[in-house]
Design a protein around this motif. Structure first.
Motif, mmCIF file in Angstrom:
data_model
loop_
_atom_site.group_PDB
_atom_site.id
_atom_site.type_symbol
_atom_site.label_atom_id
_atom_site.label_comp_id
_atom_site.label_asym_id
_atom_site.label_seq_id
_atom_site.Cartn_x
_atom_site.Cartn_y
_atom_site.Cartn_z
ATOM 1 N N ARG A 136 -13.903 44.562 12.069
ATOM 2 C CA ARG A 136 -14.516 45.210 13.220
ATOM 3 C C ARG A 136 -13.480 45.378 14.329
ATOM 4 O O ARG A 136 -12.650 44.512 14.556
ATOM 5 N N GLY A 137 -13.566 46.488 15.031
ATOM 6 C CA GLY A 137 -12.638 46.733 16.119
ATOM 7 C C GLY A 137 -12.055 48.131 16.059
ATOM 8 O O GLY A 137 -12.582 49.022 15.379
ATOM 9 N N PRO A 156 -16.252 35.528 11.779
ATOM 10 C CA PRO A 156 -17.105 36.713 11.702
ATOM 11 C C PRO A 156 -16.964 37.585 12.945
ATOM 12 O O PRO A 156 -16.699 37.082 14.039
ATOM 13 N N GLY A 157 -17.131 38.875 12.775
ATOM 14 C CA GLY A 157 -17.078 39.790 13.908
ATOM 15 C C GLY A 157 -18.188 39.507 14.907
ATOM 16 O O GLY A 157 -19.259 39.016 14.552
ATOM 17 N N GLU A 158 -17.908 39.824 16.155
ATOM 18 C CA GLU A 158 -18.875 39.552 17.225
ATOM 19 C C GLU A 158 -19.946 40.633 17.276
ATOM 20 O O GLU A 158 -19.656 41.828 17.239
ATOM 21 N N ILE A 167 -24.170 33.321 11.855
ATOM 22 C CA ILE A 167 -24.158 33.165 10.400
ATOM 23 C C ILE A 167 -25.035 31.990 9.976
ATOM 24 O O ILE A 167 -24.952 30.898 10.525
ATOM 25 N N ILE A 168 -25.886 32.225 8.989
ATOM 26 C CA ILE A 168 -26.702 31.174 8.374
ATOM 27 C C ILE A 168 -25.898 30.609 7.205
ATOM 28 O O ILE A 168 -25.571 31.344 6.260
ATOM 29 N N ARG A 169 -25.569 29.322 7.281
ATOM 30 C CA ARG A 169 -24.742 28.703 6.233
ATOM 31 C C ARG A 169 -25.505 27.584 5.535
ATOM 32 O O ARG A 169 -26.263 26.842 6.161
#
Length: 262
Positions: A136-137, A156-158, A167-169
């Motif tokens: 992303r960007g 992860p991207g913002e 994120i669900i981990r």
């Protein structure tokens, strides 16, 4: 005909864009896909046999004959084929590695006339003809014809001001049992799933945009879903801006390379 290795949400963004432009598509997948954005991924055809994403239908196939029939009916064929052996049978002119493994799992530059790979782990001119930036960007979706994509940062991207928190981990090794469904609104601290009897808690308020299929094997720390703080429910059922951008980059690369390859 194009073979796309992988059928997750980013690969699906690529596939839908190419299909709408008139290309015939075959996608390969593993027997137990771990796509979290299942509502917008053709990998879900492994479980449901048929999936529709934004008006494009994918159908699970078992062999070349079924693949041809599915394509003749105007749909995308998905085949369970971890090693992408179907490539040797149908000999496509274009191959896209969209597994997003952050490393090359076996794609070679001489696999087809045009070989395109998504994200880090590949070098254009060495193991593919073009790499598409997936971070992303500013450079998201950019075709790279010499060199590599930005290295994986593991962050992860913002989205909506949140990065890791969304994120669900998995909290343990075992089989996941979701409590929340994709499209559900949750609050920070809510239980969104269990692994065996170990709960997974939401880290932020938002809407569940991704969640693994029930009974998928996970390991502690594995990405098992995501929460979108923007709370736009329709985003759960439509292709993301990231996937669309990457799909546009792939289309550009195909047209550009076709000027030299065919």
């Amino acid at each position: 005909m194009i073979v796309i290795k992988g059928a997750g949400d980013l690969a699906t963004g690529v596939a839908t864009r190419l299909k709408k432009c008139g290309f015939d598509i075959v996608m390969t997948e593993i027997s137990q896909p771990t796509t979290v954005r299942r509502t917008v991924a053709f990998s879900q055809a492994v479980f449901d046999k048929k999936v529709v994403v934004e008006g494009i239908t994918s159908v699970l196939a078992s062999d070349k004959r079924e693949i041809n029939k599915i394509i003749e009916n105007g749909n995308i064929a998905v085949v369970i084929d971890e090693k992408a052996k179907i490539i040797d049978e149908i000999k496509p002119k274009i191959i896209i590695d969209a597994i997003i493994a952050k490393k090359n799992l076996g794609t070679k530059i001489n696999d087809a006339k045009i070989v395109i790979a998504l994200g880090p782990g590949f070098t254009a001119g060495v193991d593919c003809h073009c790499v598409i930036e997936t971070k992303r960007g500013h450079y998201l979706g950019k075709p790279i014809y010499k060199g590599s994509a930005i290295a994986n940062t593991g962050v992860p991207g913002e989205i909506g001001g949140f990065s890791k928190e969304r994120i669900i981990r998995a909290t343990a090794d075992g089989k996941i049992d979701p409590v929340s469904k994709i499209g559900d609104y949750v609050k920070k601290g809510d239980i969104v799933a269990y692994v065996n009897e170990t709960p997974i808690f939401a880290q932020i308020d938002g809407i569940v945009r991704g969640m693994l299929q029930k009974n998928i094997n996970v390991f502690k720390g594995m990405k098992s879903g995501d929460i979108d703080p923007r709370c736009e429910r329709n985003h759960c059922f439509t292709i993301s801006d990231k996937a669309r951008s990457i799909g546009g980059g792939v289309l550009e690369a195909i047209l550009h390379l076709s000027n030299f390859k065919f």
